[in-house]
Design an enzyme around this catalytic site. Sequence first.
Site, short mmCIF file in Angstrom:
data_model
loop_
_atom_site.label_atom_id
_atom_site.label_comp_id
_atom_site.label_asym_id
_atom_site.label_seq_id
_atom_site.Cartn_x
_atom_site.Cartn_y
_atom_site.Cartn_z
CG ASP A 40 -2.65 5.73 3.41
OD1 ASP A 40 -2.45 5.22 4.52
OD2 ASP A 40 -2.87 6.95 3.25
CD GLU B 283 -0.56 9.25 8.33
OE1 GLU B 283 -0.21 10.11 9.16
OE2 GLU B 283 0.02 9.12 7.23
ZN LIG Z 1 3.24 7.37 7.71
#
Ligand SMILES: [Zn+2]
Length: 416
Positions: free
Chosen positions: A81, A145
């Site tokens: 992501d 994340e």
């Molecule tokens: Zn990163």
Amino acid sequence: MADDLPSRPVLDLARALIGCRSLTPDDAGCCALIGARLSRIGFQLEWMNCEGVTNLWATYRSEDRGNDVAHPLLILAGHTDVVPPGPRERWASDPFQPEIRDGVLYGRGAADMKSGLAAMVCAAERLLASTPIRGTLAFLITSDEEGIAQYGTKHVAQVLRERGIVPDYAIVGEASSHQTLGDRIVVGRRGSLGCNLRVLGKQGHVAYPLKADNPIHRLTPALAELVATQWDSGNAQFPPTSFQVSNIHAGTGANNVIPGEAELVFNFRYCTESTAEGLKARVHEVLDRHGLKYEASWWHSGEPFLTLNGALIAAAEAAIREVVGSDTNEPRAENSPGNSAVHSPGHWLENFPEHFTGGGTSDARFIAPLGAEVVEIGPINDSIHKIDEHVRIDDLERLSLIYEGVLRRLLTPLQH
Ligand SMILES: [Zn+2]
């Protein structure tokens, strides 16, 4: 691309990944791309998707041991992501259409961290094509994340914990380098602890303070004490714990009303000299001593971790020196603590790469508590999360060689 140019598999995969519009928590097909590559070279794929987050756990075992994992277990970890690109018109080219200009690859995720993922996949491909390994090589890849990070690596780590799987080593491919590729590796991160504090008072007219209870007046002396407190002194690896207020709010908007509540949001970035429970207790002691009525809502987004010198760091240092040590230019080291006394050519390698514990949190915070030695090794981080995020093309294949060098040192029977 013309036929006479050298093949650049890391660049090709990085471009394919950047072309996937994977805004947190949307993986946008990145893990499918990576999974297909890994399964082609013998990895077993296990999808641990959770609450809309894509999580890939892929393992390559040197021998079939049923559900048992052969050791050493080395995890290559990362996220697909990316953060939102911001205004398109401020980018020189479309953030989701990778573009090369003057030897630099541009696109959202170019540095954080699709290059790292591409370099890791290609490192595994080269390694397994050339040599048998001992133990287990694994990939842990998530699409959560940059967001709340609750259903990504944290979730997979919990599953691994329930299965009794204890990794020996993990390399997180976050952009760790400072000025030149490999000049810095992250060997620890501070913990993060935050709080939403509501201080309760009693609303009233400013002309009649005895009939009200001003929460701003109650909060400010306590806040002054919190701001002035030295929480610890840090240690050789970490700076002292820091306390920062990010939001403060009170008031009805009227200039003649004592508000009924005051709100404060604050955050600790804490080192291994303090604990979350200890910091909480000390904050409550201050608030109570000042006689505040309050509601405190804490969130704890990560324990600090620290990997001290061990096999992983030794392998990482050797691999980095092998790949970048042949550079004709000595890396600039003026900002690197410990390197200031280094002048003569050749000696710079002794303090290279720098061991770093600053910066924000990463998914290493979820992997390290499983018992693994963890380091973060990745490209130069100066453009991450920014407009025109980029990575130098020359660094892509070299980063992959660094990863491969670490894997060879830890996973091949004939170690260097
Ligand atoms: Zn990163």
